[in-house]
Motif scaffolding. Structure first.
Motif, PDB file in Angstrom:
ATOM      1  N   VAL A  44       0.857  -1.184   0.000  1.00  0.00           N
ATOM      2  CA  VAL A  44       0.000   0.000   0.000  1.00  0.00           C
ATOM      3  C   VAL A  44       0.890   1.230   0.000  1.00  0.00           C
ATOM      4  O   VAL A  44       1.758   1.389   0.851  1.00  0.00           O
ATOM      5  N   ASN A  45       0.683   2.096  -0.966  1.00  0.00           N
ATOM      6  CA  ASN A  45       1.436   3.331  -1.067  1.00  0.00           C
ATOM      7  C   ASN A  45       0.446   4.481  -1.150  1.00  0.00           C
ATOM      8  O   ASN A  45      -0.459   4.466  -1.982  1.00  0.00           O
ATOM      9  N   ALA A  46       0.566   5.464  -0.260  1.00  0.00           N
ATOM     10  CA  ALA A  46      -0.407   6.556  -0.211  1.00  0.00           C
ATOM     11  C   ALA A  46       0.288   7.904  -0.279  1.00  0.00           C
ATOM     12  O   ALA A  46       1.355   8.097   0.285  1.00  0.00           O
ATOM     13  N   LEU A  47      -0.334   8.821  -0.980  1.00  0.00           N
ATOM     14  CA  LEU A  47       0.150  10.193  -1.086  1.00  0.00           C
ATOM     15  C   LEU A  47      -0.995  11.126  -0.742  1.00  0.00           C
ATOM     16  O   LEU A  47      -2.093  11.007  -1.293  1.00  0.00           O
ATOM     17  N   ALA A  48      -0.780  12.016   0.215  1.00  0.00           N
ATOM     18  CA  ALA A  48      -1.805  12.988   0.580  1.00  0.00           C
ATOM     19  C   ALA A  48      -1.231  14.388   0.415  1.00  0.00           C
ATOM     20  O   ALA A  48      -0.086  14.651   0.777  1.00  0.00           O
ATOM     21  N   PHE A  49      -2.025  15.276  -0.155  1.00  0.00           N
ATOM     22  CA  PHE A  49      -1.582  16.647  -0.366  1.00  0.00           C
ATOM     23  C   PHE A  49      -2.748  17.579  -0.107  1.00  0.00           C
ATOM     24  O   PHE A  49      -3.846  17.380  -0.617  1.00  0.00           O
ATOM     25  N   GLU A  50      -2.524  18.576   0.724  1.00  0.00           N
ATOM     26  CA  GLU A  50      -3.548  19.583   0.980  1.00  0.00           C
ATOM     27  C   GLU A  50      -2.832  20.911   1.183  1.00  0.00           C
ATOM     28  O   GLU A  50      -1.938  21.014   2.021  1.00  0.00           O
ATOM     29  N   ALA A  51      -3.193  21.911   0.415  1.00  0.00           N
ATOM     30  CA  ALA A  51      -2.499  23.197   0.513  1.00  0.00           C
ATOM     31  C   ALA A  51      -3.439  24.333   0.171  1.00  0.00           C
ATOM     32  O   ALA A  51      -4.364  24.197  -0.619  1.00  0.00           O
ATOM     33  N   GLU A  52      -3.147  25.490   0.781  1.00  0.00           N
ATOM     34  CA  GLU A  52      -3.906  26.705   0.516  1.00  0.00           C
ATOM     35  C   GLU A  52      -3.176  27.512  -0.539  1.00  0.00           C
ATOM     36  O   GLU A  52      -1.943  27.546  -0.581  1.00  0.00           O
ATOM     37  N   TRP A  53      -3.935  28.167  -1.407  1.00  0.00           N
ATOM     38  CA  TRP A  53      -3.314  29.041  -2.392  1.00  0.00           C
ATOM     39  C   TRP A  53      -2.541  30.155  -1.692  1.00  0.00           C
ATOM     40  O   TRP A  53      -2.924  30.603  -0.607  1.00  0.00           O
ATOM     41  N   SER A  54      -1.483  30.633  -2.319  1.00  0.00           N
ATOM     42  CA  SER A  54      -0.784  31.796  -1.763  1.00  0.00           C
ATOM     43  C   SER A  54      -1.701  33.015  -1.780  1.00  0.00           C
ATOM     44  O   SER A  54      -1.631  33.872  -0.904  1.00  0.00           O
ATOM     45  N   GLU A  55      -2.551  33.094  -2.784  1.00  0.00           N
ATOM     46  CA  GLU A  55      -3.580  34.137  -2.839  1.00  0.00           C
ATOM     47  C   GLU A  55      -4.911  33.444  -3.115  1.00  0.00           C
ATOM     48  O   GLU A  55      -5.163  32.995  -4.234  1.00  0.00           O
ATOM     49  N   ILE A  56      -5.742  33.364  -2.091  1.00  0.00           N
ATOM     50  CA  ILE A  56      -7.012  32.662  -2.269  1.00  0.00           C
ATOM     51  C   ILE A  56      -7.956  33.512  -3.121  1.00  0.00           C
ATOM     52  O   ILE A  56      -7.797  34.725  -3.254  1.00  0.00           O
ATOM     53  N   TYR A  57      -8.934  32.847  -3.723  1.00  0.00           N
ATOM     54  CA  TYR A  57      -9.919  33.545  -4.548  1.00  0.00           C
ATOM     55  C   TYR A  57     -10.994  34.154  -3.651  1.00  0.00           C
ATOM     56  O   TYR A  57     -11.554  33.480  -2.779  1.00  0.00           O
ATOM     57  N   GLU A  58     -11.274  35.437  -3.882  1.00  0.00           N
ATOM     58  CA  GLU A  58     -12.336  36.104  -3.137  1.00  0.00           C
ATOM     59  C   GLU A  58     -13.681  35.823  -3.812  1.00  0.00           C
ATOM     60  O   GLU A  58     -13.746  35.356  -4.950  1.00  0.00           O
ATOM     61  N   LYS A  59     -14.743  36.150  -3.104  1.00  0.00           N
ATOM     62  CA  LYS A  59     -16.085  35.826  -3.589  1.00  0.00           C
ATOM     63  C   LYS A  59     -16.364  36.438  -4.956  1.00  0.00           C
ATOM     64  O   LYS A  59     -16.967  35.799  -5.829  1.00  0.00           O
ATOM     65  N   HIS A  60     -15.900  37.682  -5.183  1.00  0.00           N
ATOM     66  CA  HIS A  60     -16.199  38.360  -6.450  1.00  0.00           C
ATOM     67  C   HIS A  60     -15.419  37.767  -7.621  1.00  0.00           C
ATOM     68  O   HIS A  60     -15.705  38.079  -8.775  1.00  0.00           O
ATOM     69  N   GLN A  61     -14.426  36.914  -7.323  1.00  0.00           N
ATOM     70  CA  GLN A  61     -13.624  36.299  -8.381  1.00  0.00           C
ATOM     71  C   GLN A  61     -14.216  34.979  -8.866  1.00  0.00           C
ATOM     72  O   GLN A  61     -13.697  34.384  -9.806  1.00  0.00           O
ATOM     73  N   VAL A  62     -15.267  34.516  -8.231  1.00  0.00           N
ATOM     74  CA  VAL A  62     -15.914  33.255  -8.606  1.00  0.00           C
ATOM     75  C   VAL A  62     -17.197  33.569  -9.370  1.00  0.00           C
ATOM     76  O   VAL A  62     -18.103  34.226  -8.842  1.00  0.00           O
ATOM     77  N   LYS A  63     -17.264  33.120 -10.625  1.00  0.00           N
ATOM     78  CA  LYS A  63     -18.390  33.459 -11.492  1.00  0.00           C
ATOM     79  C   LYS A  63     -18.875  32.234 -12.264  1.00  0.00           C
ATOM     80  O   LYS A  63     -18.114  31.298 -12.506  1.00  0.00           O
ATOM     81  N   ILE A  76      -8.828  14.453  -6.265  1.00  0.00           N
ATOM     82  CA  ILE A  76      -8.333  15.822  -6.197  1.00  0.00           C
ATOM     83  C   ILE A  76      -9.506  16.772  -6.154  1.00  0.00           C
ATOM     84  O   ILE A  76     -10.535  16.540  -6.795  1.00  0.00           O
ATOM     85  N   SER A  77      -9.369  17.816  -5.346  1.00  0.00           N
ATOM     86  CA  SER A  77     -10.400  18.842  -5.217  1.00  0.00           C
ATOM     87  C   SER A  77      -9.721  20.201  -5.323  1.00  0.00           C
ATOM     88  O   SER A  77      -8.762  20.475  -4.604  1.00  0.00           O
ATOM     89  N   VAL A  78     -10.211  21.031  -6.234  1.00  0.00           N
ATOM     90  CA  VAL A  78      -9.637  22.364  -6.439  1.00  0.00           C
ATOM     91  C   VAL A  78     -10.737  23.399  -6.229  1.00  0.00           C
ATOM     92  O   VAL A  78     -11.779  23.355  -6.900  1.00  0.00           O
ATOM     93  N   GLY A  79     -10.522  24.307  -5.276  1.00  0.00           N
ATOM     94  CA  GLY A  79     -11.525  25.318  -4.964  1.00  0.00           C
ATOM     95  C   GLY A  79     -10.907  26.657  -4.642  1.00  0.00           C
ATOM     96  O   GLY A  79      -9.710  26.881  -4.868  1.00  0.00           O
ATOM     97  N   GLU A  80     -11.730  27.553  -4.075  1.00  0.00           N
ATOM     98  CA  GLU A  80     -11.290  28.927  -3.853  1.00  0.00           C
ATOM     99  C   GLU A  80     -10.094  29.036  -2.915  1.00  0.00           C
ATOM    100  O   GLU A  80      -9.218  29.868  -3.103  1.00  0.00           O
ATOM    101  N   LYS A  81     -10.067  28.199  -1.887  1.00  0.00           N
ATOM    102  CA  LYS A  81      -9.013  28.332  -0.881  1.00  0.00           C
ATOM    103  C   LYS A  81      -7.750  27.559  -1.221  1.00  0.00           C
ATOM    104  O   LYS A  81      -6.682  27.851  -0.691  1.00  0.00           O
ATOM    105  N   GLY A  82      -7.886  26.548  -2.076  1.00  0.00           N
ATOM    106  CA  GLY A  82      -6.693  25.777  -2.412  1.00  0.00           C
ATOM    107  C   GLY A  82      -7.036  24.420  -2.966  1.00  0.00           C
ATOM    108  O   GLY A  82      -8.082  24.234  -3.588  1.00  0.00           O
ATOM    109  N   THR A  83      -6.145  23.472  -2.725  1.00  0.00           N
ATOM    110  CA  THR A  83      -6.278  22.147  -3.304  1.00  0.00           C
ATOM    111  C   THR A  83      -6.106  21.080  -2.245  1.00  0.00           C
ATOM    112  O   THR A  83      -5.246  21.173  -1.385  1.00  0.00           O
ATOM    113  N   LYS A  84      -6.929  20.042  -2.319  1.00  0.00           N
ATOM    114  CA  LYS A  84      -6.736  18.838  -1.531  1.00  0.00           C
ATOM    115  C   LYS A  84      -6.348  17.746  -2.520  1.00  0.00           C
ATOM    116  O   LYS A  84      -7.078  17.484  -3.453  1.00  0.00           O
ATOM    117  N   ALA A  85      -5.366  16.591  -2.449  1.00  0.00           N
ATOM    118  CA  ALA A  85      -4.982  15.364  -3.262  1.00  0.00           C
ATOM    119  C   ALA A  85      -4.941  14.237  -2.503  1.00  0.00           C
ATOM    120  O   ALA A  85      -5.595  13.997  -1.709  1.00  0.00           O
TER     121      ALA A  85
END
Length: 215
Positions: free
Chosen positions: A1-20, A156-165
């Protein structure tokens, strides 16, 4: 069993007005209603078949890189043109320019049984009930030890605050004449693209995927 986990916040997160709201067009022409995250980055990539950008995670050690194949170039065609050497050359030679970008919010899972894939690459003896040699790991009174299957699953999940893997700033001092300002680039990921999670210290991707269908 080999597992890789990655979770990180963007250096500049997306604000509400940037999501359309917007449309993502699949390779078959089907359009999907999705949420896009709009921003501007400072690292641009370009090769013969695609354009792309880098968005760093907090701390600057890791980054999200997206490559959008040119119109008329399929994702599979672009992937076939990549190898270790060309990918390394691409990541090692960015252009520092303003890039207007959009990334669709997405979550994706992928699961595959890899036995046939590994055997087609030449790893056959390990799957052979009679000829596999794993005595260094142990023995069994029920027979020879061999590999029966290899399961691989990713998420993988990519959203306003960052990424989870959320800031990294580099200031370099040098002398010389100022360069002419360049026109801003645009890379909007509104159709299938290739994405990577990259170790910036070593310039090596540790996760590579394709986004073909956002929903």
């Amino acid at each position: 069993v080999n597992a890789l986990a990655f979770e990180a916040e963007w250096s500049e997160i997306y604000e509400k007005h940037q999501v359309k709201d917007g449309e993502f067009t699949k390779e078959d022409g089907t359009k999907q209603d999705v949420k896009f995250m709009y921003g501007s980055e400072g690292t641009y990539f370009e090769d013969e078949k695609a354009t792309g950008f880098m968005k760093r995670y907090k701390g600057g050690k890791y980054a999200f890189v997206a490559m959008l194949p040119n119109e008329g170039v399929s994702v599979s065609e672009y992937i076939a043109s990549l190898d270790g050497e060309s990918l390394n050359a691409l990541l090692a030679n960015p252009q520092y320019a303003t890039v207007h970008t959009s990334i669709p919010k997405f979550e994706t899972e992928y699961k595959v049984e890899m036995s046939d894939i590994l055997q087609s690459m030449g790893m056959t003896e390990a799957f052979d009930m009679y000829n596999a040699d794993f005595e260094g790991l142990g023995t069994s009174i029920d027979g020879n030890i061999y590999i029966s299957r290899v399961l691989h699953k990713t998420f993988i999940s990519v959203g306003e605050k960052g990424t989870k893997a959320g800031a990294a700033t580099i200031v370099e001092m040098n002398d010389g004449a100022a360069a002419e300002p360049t026109e801003p680039k645009e890379v909007y990921l509104d159709r299938p693209f290739v994405y990577m999670l990259v170790d910036c210290e070593n310039n090596i991707p540790f996760f590579i995927g394709t986004m073909m269908d956002v929903n």
